[in-house]
Write a protein that holds these residues in place. Structure first.
Motif, mmCIF file in Angstrom:
data_model
loop_
_atom_site.group_PDB
_atom_site.id
_atom_site.type_symbol
_atom_site.label_atom_id
_atom_site.label_comp_id
_atom_site.label_asym_id
_atom_site.label_seq_id
_atom_site.Cartn_x
_atom_site.Cartn_y
_atom_site.Cartn_z
ATOM 1 N N GLY A 92 -7.062 -7.727 2.251
ATOM 2 C CA GLY A 92 -7.123 -8.595 1.085
ATOM 3 C C GLY A 92 -5.871 -9.435 0.920
ATOM 4 N N PRO A 130 -13.031 1.277 4.325
ATOM 5 C CA PRO A 130 -13.541 2.305 3.417
ATOM 6 C C PRO A 130 -15.029 2.214 3.082
ATOM 7 C CG PRO A 130 -12.221 0.689 2.204
ATOM 8 C CD PRO A 130 -12.121 0.341 3.650
ATOM 9 N N GLU A 131 -15.617 1.039 3.284
ATOM 10 C CA GLU A 131 -16.993 0.840 2.808
ATOM 11 C C GLU A 131 -18.020 1.365 3.809
ATOM 12 O OE1 GLU A 131 -14.842 -1.651 3.493
ATOM 13 O OE2 GLU A 131 -14.557 -2.909 1.733
ATOM 14 N N TYR A 189 -18.140 -19.321 4.987
ATOM 15 C CA TYR A 189 -18.676 -19.253 6.357
ATOM 16 C C TYR A 189 -17.722 -18.442 7.224
ATOM 17 C CZ TYR A 189 -15.009 -22.461 7.761
ATOM 18 O OH TYR A 189 -13.777 -23.011 7.997
ATOM 19 N N TYR A 196 -13.121 -10.313 6.046
ATOM 20 C CA TYR A 196 -13.036 -11.516 6.883
ATOM 21 C C TYR A 196 -12.032 -11.355 8.017
ATOM 22 C CZ TYR A 196 -15.796 -14.097 3.455
ATOM 23 O OH TYR A 196 -16.798 -14.529 2.651
ATOM 24 N N ILE A 197 -10.806 -10.963 7.665
ATOM 25 C CA ILE A 197 -9.762 -10.853 8.691
ATOM 26 C C ILE A 197 -10.143 -9.779 9.695
ATOM 27 C CG2 ILE A 197 -7.366 -10.077 9.077
ATOM 28 C CD1 ILE A 197 -7.261 -12.818 7.913
ATOM 29 N N ARG A 216 -18.757 -6.925 0.358
ATOM 30 C CA ARG A 216 -18.847 -7.742 -0.865
ATOM 31 C C ARG A 216 -19.883 -8.853 -0.759
ATOM 32 N NH1 ARG A 216 -12.653 -8.718 -2.011
ATOM 33 N NH2 ARG A 216 -11.985 -6.576 -1.725
ATOM 34 N N GLU A 248 -11.427 -17.776 -2.706
ATOM 35 C CA GLU A 248 -10.390 -17.742 -1.657
ATOM 36 C C GLU A 248 -10.969 -18.291 -0.361
ATOM 37 O OE1 GLU A 248 -8.961 -13.707 -1.350
ATOM 38 O OE2 GLU A 248 -7.872 -13.822 -3.236
ATOM 39 N N HIS A 249 -11.488 -19.504 -0.415
ATOM 40 C CA HIS A 249 -12.094 -20.111 0.783
ATOM 41 C C HIS A 249 -11.712 -21.579 0.890
ATOM 42 C CE1 HIS A 249 -14.387 -16.565 1.892
ATOM 43 N NE2 HIS A 249 -14.531 -16.371 0.587
ATOM 44 N N GLU A 297 -12.999 -11.147 11.966
ATOM 45 C CA GLU A 297 -12.594 -12.258 12.844
ATOM 46 C C GLU A 297 -11.542 -11.792 13.859
ATOM 47 O OE1 GLU A 297 -11.725 -15.865 10.638
ATOM 48 O OE2 GLU A 297 -13.699 -15.859 9.707
ATOM 49 N N GLY A 349 -5.839 -6.263 7.447
ATOM 50 C CA GLY A 349 -6.564 -7.307 6.703
ATOM 51 C C GLY A 349 -7.269 -6.681 5.531
ATOM 52 N N MET A 363 0.825 -1.216 0.000
ATOM 53 C CA MET A 363 0.000 0.000 0.000
ATOM 54 C C MET A 363 0.860 1.268 0.000
ATOM 55 S SD MET A 363 -2.552 -1.574 2.792
ATOM 56 C CE MET A 363 -3.662 -0.245 3.159
HETATM 57 P P1 NDP Z 1 -11.089 -9.330 2.254
HETATM 58 O O1 NDP Z 1 -10.939 -9.134 0.801
HETATM 59 O O2 NDP Z 1 -12.147 -10.201 2.794
HETATM 60 O O3 NDP Z 1 -11.334 -7.938 2.960
HETATM 61 C C1 NDP Z 1 -10.460 -6.854 2.830
HETATM 62 C C2 NDP Z 1 -11.189 -5.631 3.328
HETATM 63 O O4 NDP Z 1 -10.310 -4.546 3.487
HETATM 64 C C3 NDP Z 1 -12.250 -5.180 2.371
HETATM 65 O O5 NDP Z 1 -13.344 -4.755 3.137
HETATM 66 C C4 NDP Z 1 -11.549 -4.044 1.657
HETATM 67 O O6 NDP Z 1 -12.403 -3.109 1.051
HETATM 68 C C5 NDP Z 1 -10.837 -3.413 2.805
HETATM 69 N N1 NDP Z 1 -9.759 -2.521 2.408
HETATM 70 C C6 NDP Z 1 -9.102 -2.479 1.227
HETATM 71 N N2 NDP Z 1 -8.149 -1.517 1.276
HETATM 72 C C7 NDP Z 1 -8.214 -0.961 2.504
HETATM 73 C C8 NDP Z 1 -7.499 0.073 3.154
HETATM 74 N N3 NDP Z 1 -6.524 0.735 2.545
HETATM 75 N N4 NDP Z 1 -7.827 0.374 4.436
HETATM 76 C C9 NDP Z 1 -8.817 -0.279 5.067
HETATM 77 N N5 NDP Z 1 -9.536 -1.253 4.488
HETATM 78 C C10 NDP Z 1 -9.237 -1.595 3.229
HETATM 79 O O7 NDP Z 1 -9.639 -9.774 2.739
HETATM 80 P P2 NDP Z 1 -9.110 -10.160 4.191
HETATM 81 O O8 NDP Z 1 -7.816 -9.440 4.348
HETATM 82 O O9 NDP Z 1 -10.162 -9.958 5.191
HETATM 83 O O10 NDP Z 1 -8.842 -11.714 4.060
HETATM 84 C C11 NDP Z 1 -7.659 -12.198 3.410
HETATM 85 C C12 NDP Z 1 -7.898 -13.567 2.831
HETATM 86 O O11 NDP Z 1 -8.196 -14.479 3.855
HETATM 87 C C13 NDP Z 1 -9.044 -13.618 1.854
HETATM 88 O O12 NDP Z 1 -8.694 -14.510 0.857
HETATM 89 C C14 NDP Z 1 -10.179 -14.199 2.669
HETATM 90 O O13 NDP Z 1 -11.088 -14.935 1.871
HETATM 91 C C15 NDP Z 1 -9.425 -15.123 3.595
HETATM 92 N N6 NDP Z 1 -10.142 -15.285 4.856
HETATM 93 C C16 NDP Z 1 -11.340 -15.935 4.824
HETATM 94 C C17 NDP Z 1 -12.049 -16.118 5.976
HETATM 95 C C18 NDP Z 1 -13.357 -16.820 5.902
HETATM 96 O O14 NDP Z 1 -13.723 -17.308 4.843
HETATM 97 N N7 NDP Z 1 -14.089 -16.911 7.013
HETATM 98 C C19 NDP Z 1 -11.530 -15.666 7.268
HETATM 99 C C20 NDP Z 1 -10.278 -14.962 7.191
HETATM 100 C C21 NDP Z 1 -9.627 -14.796 6.017
HETATM 101 P P3 NDP Z 1 -12.754 -3.263 -0.517
HETATM 102 O O15 NDP Z 1 -13.685 -4.428 -0.591
HETATM 103 O O16 NDP Z 1 -13.396 -1.962 -0.793
HETATM 104 O O17 NDP Z 1 -11.479 -3.498 -1.251
#
Ligand code: NDP
Ligand code: FAD
Length: 443
Positions: free
Chosen positions: A276, A210-211, A361, A189-190, A217, A330-331, A193, A274, A147
């Motif tokens: 993405g 940001p949302e 889930y 997700y992260i 999603r 990504e699950h 959780e 967390g 970033m």
């Molecule tokens: P996600 O994509 O789920 O979520 C990322 C979040 O961060 C989105 O809401 C995103 O917004 C937001 N975001 C993006 N940029 C910024 C920023 N600069 N500042 C603040 N927020 C921001 O990814 P995670 O990191 O939560 O998870 C990582 C991976 O781990 C994924 O593959 C996920 O599927 C997996 N995971 C799955 C779980 C489950 O299935 N229960 C549990 C934990 C992890 P925007 O959407 O607008 O980009």
């Protein structure tokens, strides 16, 4: 005596000329997909010594979801949740891999792949030849460096989590900073959780994303409202519609404050980022066809190079269940199933295309949701008055294409799965009139 479903390993030696060791199949990666692939090879009777697994992690494949649930709350340790306990299977530890003849290289990275000569180079195990190659390198977290916050990335106290190696230091920090302030960057997700886990660990948590609401999603505003309500009750503060733009450290180089784009400053002792994940494609991105930032495969997980397969988070595949729509998931459920399908293809037991009913889930505090199927623009949500029990249905006209339940019974959870699979046409007016989750399922 081990049965071989494939030619003897020795037959391959001329093909791979100079490799130090040669295997019928090599799995690159030691995560969820790799562990389930190994089990499928054993189940189908692959010869001992025919399959190798190379993982840069120091531990045998484990059920990654447990990291942000039990592990981070100091309730579960590796090897307690090794693959395949997450789906009711055996805990595959060292003994399992040894007894079943899966040659495993831990703490070993594949550093390059020569697809022409079917040879991998590793940092610790020399060169390894293969007949079939399964790429299962998964994904890694987007970091502050990604970033463009290089200075902040150097501060102590800021964590991402993906593997035991990065989650253990986070757990240590949570124990050390009990009663102090934590910040979750991200509302996915992260973020959700970890915010819950850090609260349980006794920290005061703020989330910034940001949302307009959490899990943008997938969640409808009604679903998000339930979560936001429970999180507020637990003392978690949410700052929406902005992002972290920088971090400030103390004289010891430890984070003490986050600066947000909206001008706010948030004090913090521990930060989890967390925002993405990105697929680990560096070994192959210039050599294989790619799509949606990942390896493009067909419905049998074959890449653009023969005998090279990709599964799990790393693969973009045509989903036969969705009429061939290009998908990347990504699950964990997909990681397991894609790996098993791929092994069946390699061993000649499967010729059909992968037809995957999407299943996601999560669990936080006493909340637990499941989702099956597809998303669409039309949703109907119903919540029991004054309770967390909630269901949601994604509709295309009067056809249900996706379904969700929060705090559902086992029966409701099987119903949403069946609904998403069958895609029935229903009485939309009756569903809209439903006042309780039970009413909705009765429709
Ligand atoms: P996600 O994509 O789920 O979520 C990322 C979040 O961060 C989105 O809401 C995103 O917004 C937001 N975001 C993006 N940029 C910024 C920023 N600069 N500042 C603040 N927020 C921001 O990814 P995670 O990191 O939560 O998870 C990582 C991976 O781990 C994924 O593959 C996920 O599927 C997996 N995971 C799955 C779980 C489950 O299935 N229960 C549990 C934990 C992890 P925007 O959407 O607008 O980009
Ligand atoms: P991974 O499990 O990430 O495995 C990839 C492996 O490859 C790793 O061992 C990595 O070290 C190794 N590797 C990478 N590059 C190399 C190299 N060059 N050489 C050697 N090895 C290499 N999904 C859900 O559905 N529900 C959940 O509750 C859930 N919770 C999650 C919690 C967390 C904290 C995380 C991070 C993810 C969660 N997921 C969840 C997502 C799920 O865990 C992933 O979709 C799944 O792990 C993907 O499996 P994979 O095998 O493709 O990748």
């Amino acid at each position: 005596e081990a049965k071989s479903a494939a030619p003897a390993v020795g037959d391959l030696s001329t093909e791979m000329g100079g490799a130090d060791k040669i295997f019928e199949t090599v799995i690159v990666g030691g995560g969820v997909a790799a562990g389930y692939a190994a089990r499928e090879f054993v189940r189908l009777g692959a010869a001992k010594g025919a399959v190798a697994m190379i993982s840069r992690e120091a531990v045998y494949p484990y059920e990654r979801p447990a990291l942000s649930k039990g592990f981070i709350m100091n309730k579960a340790k590796v090897p307690g949740f090794n693959v395949c306990v997450g789906s009711g299977g055996e805990n595959q530890g060292e003994q399992w891999y040894v007894e079943n003849g899966i040659e495993t290289y831990l703490s070993t990275s594949v550093t390059s792949i020569a697809f022409d000569s079917k040879t991998l180079t590793t940092d610790k195990a020399g060169t390894i030849g293969y007949k079939n190659l399964i790429l299962a390198m998964g994904a890694r977290p987007v970091t502050l460096t990604d970033m463009k916050m290089d200075d902040a990335a150097k501060l102590k106290g800021i964590y991402t989590l993906r593997e035991v190696e990065d989650t253990q230091p986070l757990l240590d920090a949570l124990i050390e900073n009990k009663g102090k302030k934590a910040l979750c960057v991200g509302g996915g997700y992260i973020g959700l959780e970890c915010a819950a886990a850090m609260t349980v660990m006794g920290l005061h948590v703020t989330m910034v994303f940001p949302e307009p609401h959490v899990m943008q999603r997938l969640f409808t505003p009604e679903m998000a409202a339930l979560y936001e309500e429970v999180y507020a009750q637990k003392g978690i503060k949410m700052i929406k519609g902005t992002v972290a733009s920088g971090f400030v450290g103390d004289s010891n180089g430890k984070v003490k404050e986050a600066h947000l784009k909206n001008g706010e400053k948030v004090p913090c002792d521990v930060v989890v980022v967390g925002v993405g994940a990105k697929p680990n494609v560096e070994l192959c991105q210039d050599k294989l066809d790619m799509e949606a930032r990942a390896v493009k495969v067909n419905g049998r997980f074959q890449s653009s190079i023969p005998d090279v397969y990709a599964v799990g988070d790393l693969a973009t595949f045509p989903n036969a269940f969705l009429g061939g729509v290009s998908s990347r998931v990504e699950h964990v459920d997909h990681a397991r199933r894609s790996a098993m399908h791929c092994v069946n293809v390699i061993l000649g037991k499967e010729t059909s295309d992968y037809a995957y009913l999407p299943y996601f889930y999560s669990r936080e505090f006493d909340l637990s949701w499941k989702f099956y199927g597809q998303q669409s623009n039309e949703t109907l949500t119903v919540r029991d008055p004054g309770a967390n029990h909630m269901a949601a249905f994604w509709m295309e006209g009067s056809t249900v294409v996706g379904a969700f339940v929060e705090s559902g019974t086992a029966e409701e959870e099987s119903m949403i799965q069946a609904l998403a699979r069958a895609k029935p046409t229903i009485d939309v007016a009756a569903l809209k009139a439903a006042k309780t989750v039970a009413d909705a399922f009765a429709v």
